[in-house]
Scaffold this active site. Sequence first.
Site, short mmCIF file in Angstrom:
data_model
loop_
_atom_site.label_atom_id
_atom_site.label_comp_id
_atom_site.label_asym_id
_atom_site.label_seq_id
_atom_site.Cartn_x
_atom_site.Cartn_y
_atom_site.Cartn_z
N GLU A 1 -22.60 -1.31 4.65
CA GLU A 1 -22.02 -0.10 5.25
C GLU A 1 -23.00 1.07 5.21
OE1 GLU A 1 -19.66 -0.70 6.94
OE2 GLU A 1 -18.79 -2.48 6.01
N THR B 1 0.81 -1.21 0.00
CA THR B 1 0.00 0.00 0.00
C THR B 1 0.85 1.27 0.00
OG1 THR B 1 -0.19 -0.35 2.38
CG2 THR B 1 -2.10 -0.92 1.04
N GLY B 2 2.16 1.12 0.10
CA GLY B 2 3.03 2.29 -0.03
C GLY B 2 3.67 2.78 1.26
N ASP C 1 -19.67 -7.20 14.03
CA ASP C 1 -20.77 -6.37 14.54
C ASP C 1 -21.49 -7.08 15.68
OD1 ASP C 1 -20.17 -4.65 12.50
OD2 ASP C 1 -21.77 -5.37 11.18
#
Length: 501
Positions: A312, A96-97, A387
């Site tokens: 979401e 991801t850098g 959840d």
Amino acid sequence: MSWGEIQDTIVIWMPLLFFGAILVVLLMTVRSVPRTKPAPVEKDSVDNVSWSDVAGLDEAKEELEEVVEFMRDSKRFTRLGARIPKGILLYGPPGTGKTLLAKAIAKESGANFYSSSASAFVEMFAGLGAARIRKLFAEARKNAPAIVFIDELDAVGTARQGGGFHREHDQTLNQLLVELDGFGGREDVIVMGASNRLQDLDPALLRPGRFDRQVHVSPPDLSGREAILRVHTRSKPLASDVDLGVLARRTAGLTGAELANIANEAAIFAARRGAGQVHMGDFDAAMERVLTGLQKRRIVTEKEQRILAYHEAGHALMAHLMGDLMPVQKVTIIGRGDALGLAYYLPTEDRYLHTKEEFLDVMKVALAGRAAEELVFGRVTNGASNDLEKVTDIARRMVFEYGMSEVAAARTMRADNYALSEETKRMRDSEQARLTDHAYEEAMRLLGKHRGALDRLANALLEKETIDGEELKELLGDVAVESHAAETVGTVRLVAGADHE
Ligand code: ADP
Ligand code: MG
Ligand code: ZN
């Protein structure tokens, strides 16, 4: 010389010659064996990485901007007594850098950059990992302002598993802890680390004064992917049929490293064709090659994305309906797993007073992801287990600790209260289930009532993948609050997001 004398000479000289030869050979081997001293630590060159090479990580970059400014001109800050964090941990999935970001910070701030990968330490001979760390820090201190970067921290930093035989690992980790603690007074040396999984790290590393500032480096969302593709096609002649926006849309779930790989493969395909420009067809071929090299799991299908979006959206809409209790900072369907997600902080007794209604509201929000799935698709996925754990925990505390059940209001029925009768225990458990069921039914009812808003939100998520608090307010501006909580005391921070693996 008589024969006897010759014999004597041979007897005396032969062994000497023999051992002499062995000695010479030995000396030669020893000289060619690498010296068992740690290789000298050298300042790394970061000339080829700049801030603009890091794309799609705006939040992380914003957080780290401060570090850059500080390293550029630390006196400006220290004069006012400001302290900058000493240890910064970049964490997030591979590719991801993180390494890229650390280099860019060093380049941008003009600090000397000393980096080493922790995975290299553990491969070293006994004691060398620790020695290397000592050296790394000593060198950085001598050449401040400096940044020490320890990449792939997981290699030494994973929690110690019950007294194993990883002595080398422990020595290295201990040395790292010593160094982290040892330069508390220094203001011009900053330690950065990179790790793939925060949960696996030895908690000792995360204590105050060590890697106590943690920055999440998440996989890119739609606009992030487009920006990354732009960076990696900067120096490539693109044909006019190439649409990076379309490519970004088709690469949901991929990391920066994978996107860089695709851009590179596309150029290779074009070159092999003998073309002067990279065409969209080359990108298609490159994508196919890169994607087949990946595990299936990594590719988010369109169907899965729809389910995620509704899930979401359910959380976020419900949080909106519950008013100011849980302001939503961000909703996203990107970056599953690892720390992102439905992160609301449960109020603790000593800090906030919360009413029963507020707890129920929090439960509704937590259950709304699952409820949205059931409402829209008629079934639920295994995605909601996280959840459910949270909801169970809230319900348990309401009944066991706060005496918030109707049957036994104002009485606590703590699990450690052994005086409880079997009957009371049964009642307690059924109360917990009743509260949960009630919250779930309410969540279903409210989502059904606001189905239009739910669709709107889910579609916006499918479109943009990430929606921030402001945009959310705009999207739901006309939807009135439905909370029964009389008044709100304190707030619970909420980041609704891809919260399950
Ligand atoms: P990590 O350290 O998180 O595993 P890296 O920094 O080593 O990832 O990324 C590997 C390569 O992938 C980088 O050198 C770069 O070419 C590309 N890359 C990854 N993330 C990004 C990004 N956010 N922007 C631009 N390029 C990226
Ligand atoms: Mg890396
Ligand atoms: Zn959820």
